[in-house]
Scaffold this active site. Structure first.
Site, PDB file in Angstrom:
ATOM      1  N   HIS A  10     -88.990  11.033  30.270  1.00 23.96           N
ATOM      2  CA  HIS A  10     -88.493  10.706  31.124  1.00 23.96           C
ATOM      3  C   HIS A  10     -88.858   9.172  31.676  1.00 23.96           C
ATOM      4  CE1 HIS A  10     -88.077  14.803  32.211  1.00 23.96           C
ATOM      5  NE2 HIS A  10     -89.780  14.883  32.005  1.00 23.96           N
ATOM      6  N   CYS A  42     -90.462  20.978  33.752  1.00 23.99           N
ATOM      7  CA  CYS A  42     -90.124  21.768  34.474  1.00 23.99           C
ATOM      8  C   CYS A  42     -89.264  22.842  34.794  1.00 23.99           C
ATOM      9  CB  CYS A  42     -90.326  21.045  35.876  1.00 23.99           C
ATOM     10  SG  CYS A  42     -88.495  20.352  35.788  1.00 23.99           S
TER      11      CYS A  42
END
Length: 442
Positions: A10, A42
């Protein structure tokens, strides 16, 4: 200007795409040991439960897209050594075995984190799995098809989401944690009690307040999880114990917390001015306490990666810190938190008070309404807000984003009581819940 980026999840993806925009003259090379980037871990539980049918949709960028931007994108390249004095990195091509040295003007460390793996008897047996990346998600899906009894170790957000997903697949599910309640880092007991009841009502076995001591198996496959208080049969075990920063490459070369998290300033610079860092490899400024803390969240990572690009040459945009704001959906309940829980504040020897509201979120004359549990934690002496939690079957989680801004700006409960919030019977009461919390503290 030659920029080397190590790691591309990320924070790395955000840093690279923004560097291309803000520093088009830069020669950017990214080294990533995997063959993919930007996987949203996630979403693994959503994939396990079948909500997201294809794990490939959990990627929001690709190596090809970075290459199209003019970035020298080196997948399956493992950085073996970093020499910050010489400004060089030693790299191995994992396909060919070739090793070579590359030089940089600016280094960006976005190496992320890795699951904690306890060294326990039997830990190497088949069907004991980690839950972090794309490969893990695919393995979990494959193993779960034949598993009847699934045990998840670790009752944080990921563990909770996984046990719900496995229960929805019809598995016999056990959740083990060494704390006496779930999600203790994020929520106080009155919130976790509601969540735990929802899990137990659906047949999930909560084995809390006990520590895993080892695993037993047959023919190399796990069959039993051993704990300090009982043992549990399992065909599949998922470890969700926590994460540690991947920072060995810079050990002894930049300042770190005791756990190895890299300390960065408000412009994402390490103690070496030509080395930047962002994401799960870093410690961040935690506004509730004003100190550095290790809070690995994707939201922190993308913000920090973006700020690396903005501040690469000249300090330009300051990082405002974090409250560790997060949310989770557990069956019908929408839950979110920001900042410190009351339990965490007391454990840190902070003198705090809390206001807890338990009432309907909109007027009772409306055709339907739902109960909401809201708690705001604040310093006893000054009234400064340091944390909040919300739980309801209605989606009121955006209230926590509002309170996150309040914490970031150093607001007090007195001020919260009179903030200008709208009233509309479809959504709230004349005194907004946040106003009510502030007024009750006065």
């Amino acid at each position: 200007m030659k920029v080397i980026v190590i790691g591309c999840t990320h924070a790395g993806t955000a840093a690279i795409t923004q560097m291309v925009q803000h520093h088009p003259e830069a020669q950017i090379t990214v080294y990533e040991r995997n063959d993919n980037i930007s996987f949203l871990s996630c979403g693994i539980a959503l994939h396990v439960s079948g909500v997201v049918k294809q794990a490939e949709k959990l990627f929001y960028a690709s190596p090809a897209q970075l290459a199209e931007l003019g970035v020298d994108t080196r997948m399956k390249h493992d950085v073996l050594n970093v020499d910050t004095a010489a400004k060089t990195v030693r790299v191995r091509n994992l396909d060919t075995g070739e090793e070579f040295t590359d030089a940089y003007d600016k280094l960006v460390m976005t190496t992320g984190s890795w699951p904690i793996i306890p060294q326990l008897p039997g830990i190497g047996m088949e069907n004991i799995q980690l839950c972090k990346n794309y490969a893990h998600s695919q393995t979990i899906i494959a193993k779960a098809k034949d598993a009847k009894r699934v045990t998840v170790v670790g009752a944080g957000y990921i563990g909770i989401e996984l046990v719900e997903a496995f229960e929805q697949l019809g598995k016999d599910v056990t959740l083990i944690d060494n704390m006496d309640r779930t999600m203790f880092k994020y929520l106080d007991p009155e919130f976790t009690a509601v969540a735990e009841s929802a899990l137990e009502e659906r047949g999930i076995r909560l084995a809390l307040g006990r520590t895993v001591t080892g695993f037993e198996g047959q023919d190399g496959r796990v069959r039993k999880v051993l704990t300090t208080n009982g043992e549990f049969e399992a065909d599949l075990v998922i470890l969700c114990i926590g994460f540690r920063p991947n920072t060995e490459l810079l050990q002894g070369q930049v300042d770190m917390l005791p756990n190895g998290a890299i300390i960065v300033d408000e412009y994402m610079r390490t103690s070496n001015p030509d080395v930047f860092a962002a994401g799960d490899s870093c410690a961040i400024h935690y506004n509730p306490t004003g100190t550095h803390a290790y809070i690995p969240l994707a939201t922190n990572a993308v913000r920090m990666g973006t700020l690396v690009a903005r501040n690469l040459v000249t300090p330009t945009v300051r990082y405002m810190g974090t409250q560790g704001t997060s949310g989770i959906k557990i069956y019908d309940y929408n839950i979110a938190s920001t900042g410190m829980t009351e339990a965490a504040a007391i454990a840190a020897d902070m003198k705090v008070k809390a206001v807890t509201l338990n009432e309907n979120y909109r007027p009772e004359f409306m055709p339907t309404f739902e109960n909401v549990l809201l708690k705001v934690v604040y310093l006893e002496q000054t009234g400064r807000i340091i944390g909040a939690q919300v739980l309801s079957k209605a989606d009121l989680t955006q209230a926590i984003n509002t309170l996150s801004v309040c914490i970031q700006n150093g607001m007090t409960m007195d001020e919260l009581g009179y903030v200008d919030f709208f009233f509309q019977p479809h959504y709230n009461k004349p005194w907004n819940l946040l106003n009510q919390a502030g007024l009750q503290a006065m």
